[in-house]
Scaffold this motif. Sequence first.
Motif, PDB file in Angstrom:
ATOM      1  N   VAL A  23      40.287  39.968  31.677  1.00  8.39           N
ATOM      2  CA  VAL A  23      40.303  40.431  33.075  1.00  8.39           C
ATOM      3  C   VAL A  23      41.653  41.088  33.379  1.00  8.39           C
ATOM      4  N   LYS A  25      42.481  43.152  35.995  1.00 11.77           N
ATOM      5  CA  LYS A  25      42.765  43.557  37.381  1.00 11.77           C
ATOM      6  C   LYS A  25      44.251  43.390  37.712  1.00 11.77           C
ATOM      7  N   ASN A  46      37.803  43.962  39.038  1.00  9.05           N
ATOM      8  CA  ASN A  46      37.189  43.478  40.280  1.00  9.05           C
ATOM      9  C   ASN A  46      36.978  44.523  41.351  1.00  9.05           C
ATOM     10  N   ILE A  67      33.289  42.724  37.572  1.00  6.18           N
ATOM     11  CA  ILE A  67      33.100  41.300  37.868  1.00  6.18           C
ATOM     12  C   ILE A  67      33.327  40.958  39.331  1.00  6.18           C
ATOM     13  N   MET A 151      25.868  34.705  36.141  1.00  2.00           N
ATOM     14  CA  MET A 151      27.326  34.543  36.244  1.00  2.00           C
ATOM     15  C   MET A 151      27.629  33.580  37.378  1.00  2.00           C
ATOM     16  N   MET A 153      31.098  31.221  39.407  1.00  2.00           N
ATOM     17  CA  MET A 153      32.501  30.787  39.519  1.00  2.00           C
ATOM     18  C   MET A 153      32.524  29.371  40.062  1.00  2.00           C
ATOM     19  N   MET A 195      37.142  30.731  33.460  1.00  2.00           N
ATOM     20  CA  MET A 195      38.313  31.578  33.711  1.00  2.00           C
ATOM     21  C   MET A 195      39.518  30.877  33.079  1.00  2.00           C
ATOM     22  N   SER A 196      40.725  31.400  33.318  1.00  2.98           N
ATOM     23  CA  SER A 196      41.912  30.833  32.651  1.00  2.98           C
ATOM     24  C   SER A 196      42.028  29.321  32.827  1.00  2.98           C
ATOM     25  N   ARG A 211      35.653  34.943  31.277  1.00  7.90           N
ATOM     26  CA  ARG A 211      36.411  36.010  31.948  1.00  7.90           C
ATOM     27  C   ARG A 211      37.830  35.495  32.161  1.00  7.90           C
ATOM     28  N   ILE A 212      38.749  35.950  31.309  1.00  9.40           N
ATOM     29  CA  ILE A 212      40.088  35.381  31.324  1.00  9.40           C
ATOM     30  C   ILE A 212      41.148  36.448  31.609  1.00  9.40           C
ATOM     31  N   GLY A 213      41.922  36.194  32.659  1.00 10.97           N
ATOM     32  CA  GLY A 213      42.970  37.134  33.048  1.00 10.97           C
ATOM     33  C   GLY A 213      44.353  36.575  32.803  1.00 10.97           C
ATOM     34  N   SER A 214      44.822  35.728  33.710  1.00 15.37           N
ATOM     35  CA  SER A 214      46.228  35.317  33.705  1.00 15.37           C
ATOM     36  C   SER A 214      46.669  34.615  32.418  1.00 15.37           C
ATOM     37  N   ARG A 220      49.353  37.468  38.107  1.00 17.43           N
ATOM     38  CA  ARG A 220      49.175  38.739  38.850  1.00 17.43           C
ATOM     39  C   ARG A 220      50.169  38.794  39.982  1.00 17.43           C
TER      40      ARG A 220
HETATM   41  C1  PLP Z   1      40.235  37.288  38.567  1.00 20.17           C
HETATM   42  C2  PLP Z   1      38.935  36.818  38.069  1.00 20.17           C
HETATM   43  C3  PLP Z   1      38.834  36.188  36.822  1.00 20.17           C
HETATM   44  C4  PLP Z   1      40.033  35.860  35.936  1.00 20.17           C
HETATM   45  O1  PLP Z   1      40.837  34.905  36.559  1.00 20.17           O
HETATM   46  P1  PLP Z   1      42.063  34.206  35.764  1.00 20.17           P
HETATM   47  O2  PLP Z   1      42.247  32.929  36.498  1.00 20.17           O
HETATM   48  O3  PLP Z   1      43.216  35.130  35.892  1.00 20.17           O
HETATM   49  O4  PLP Z   1      41.651  34.008  34.376  1.00 20.17           O
HETATM   50  C5  PLP Z   1      37.574  35.842  36.376  1.00 20.17           C
HETATM   51  N1  PLP Z   1      36.477  36.090  37.107  1.00 20.17           N
HETATM   52  C6  PLP Z   1      36.533  36.688  38.304  1.00 20.17           C
HETATM   53  C7  PLP Z   1      35.273  36.939  39.049  1.00 20.17           C
HETATM   54  C8  PLP Z   1      37.755  37.057  38.821  1.00 20.17           C
HETATM   55  O5  PLP Z   1      37.805  37.626  40.033  1.00 20.17           O
END
Ligand code: PLP
Length: 221
Positions: A23, A25, A46, A67, A151, A153, A195-196, A211-214, A220
């Motif tokens: 991820v 963003k 996003n 996403i 999907m 959260m 996620m993370s 879905r992994i970002g940070s 961010r």
């Molecule tokens: C930002 C986001 C993520 C990733 O989040 P992290 O905590 O940074 O891994 C995953 N899914 C969705 C829908 C997001 O908005």
Amino acid sequence: MATTSLSQLLEELHAHGAKLVAVSKTHGEEAIMGLYRQGQRAFGENWVQELVEKQPKLPADIEWHFIGHLQTNKVKYIASFVHMIHSVDSLKLLQEIDKQAAKHNRVIPCLLECRIAQEETKFGLTLADAGAILSDPALAQLKHVQIAGVMGMASFTEDTAQVKKEFEQLKAMFDTLKQSFFAQDDRFCEISMGMSGDYRIALEVGTTLVRIGSLLFGPRE
Ligand SMILES: *Cc1c(COP(=O)(O)O)cnc(C)c1O
């Protein structure tokens, strides 16, 4: 949260048969190219405007996963290239994705975003809502979207038992929808969760796409 290396994370995901959407963003081209050079191709964004600005500046073989919450009037900006849309929450949105995908001769895989968190603010369909969409005769008319899974959260909480319960709920929704509507269709196969902060719980429960970002890119702004 300390970041982890891509190879280390992939090793962990592959042991569970899960794939990674990185991820990206808020992160720039440089950061994305850092992971691209290590072989990563699936990236998640996003916001339509941010994605539309980044996409032309980056390699064409990147698979862009959308996403975030998607407004119908924005679908046209991403329909020519988006690889998968994770956040479908209405038949109306599916109809618009179908219409825009048709213009580009494409079939866009879509996931139904299901509501599993306690939090009122989160988007998503109930099992009954998802069932209503999948049994609507209007869906059969759509030749340019393909429902590829679900999907969700989880709640943003330290309570890992609660998070696990929510992921199990999404897995159960997937199983029910699979059995009722896609028993003979292998293309309905994705559970996008984790996620993370909670991907290890998602791996335990049977996620197919995290879905992994940070954890990869750092915090961010
Ligand atoms: C930002 C986001 C993520 C990733 O989040 P992290 O905590 O940074 O891994 C995953 N899914 C969705 C829908 C997001 O908005």
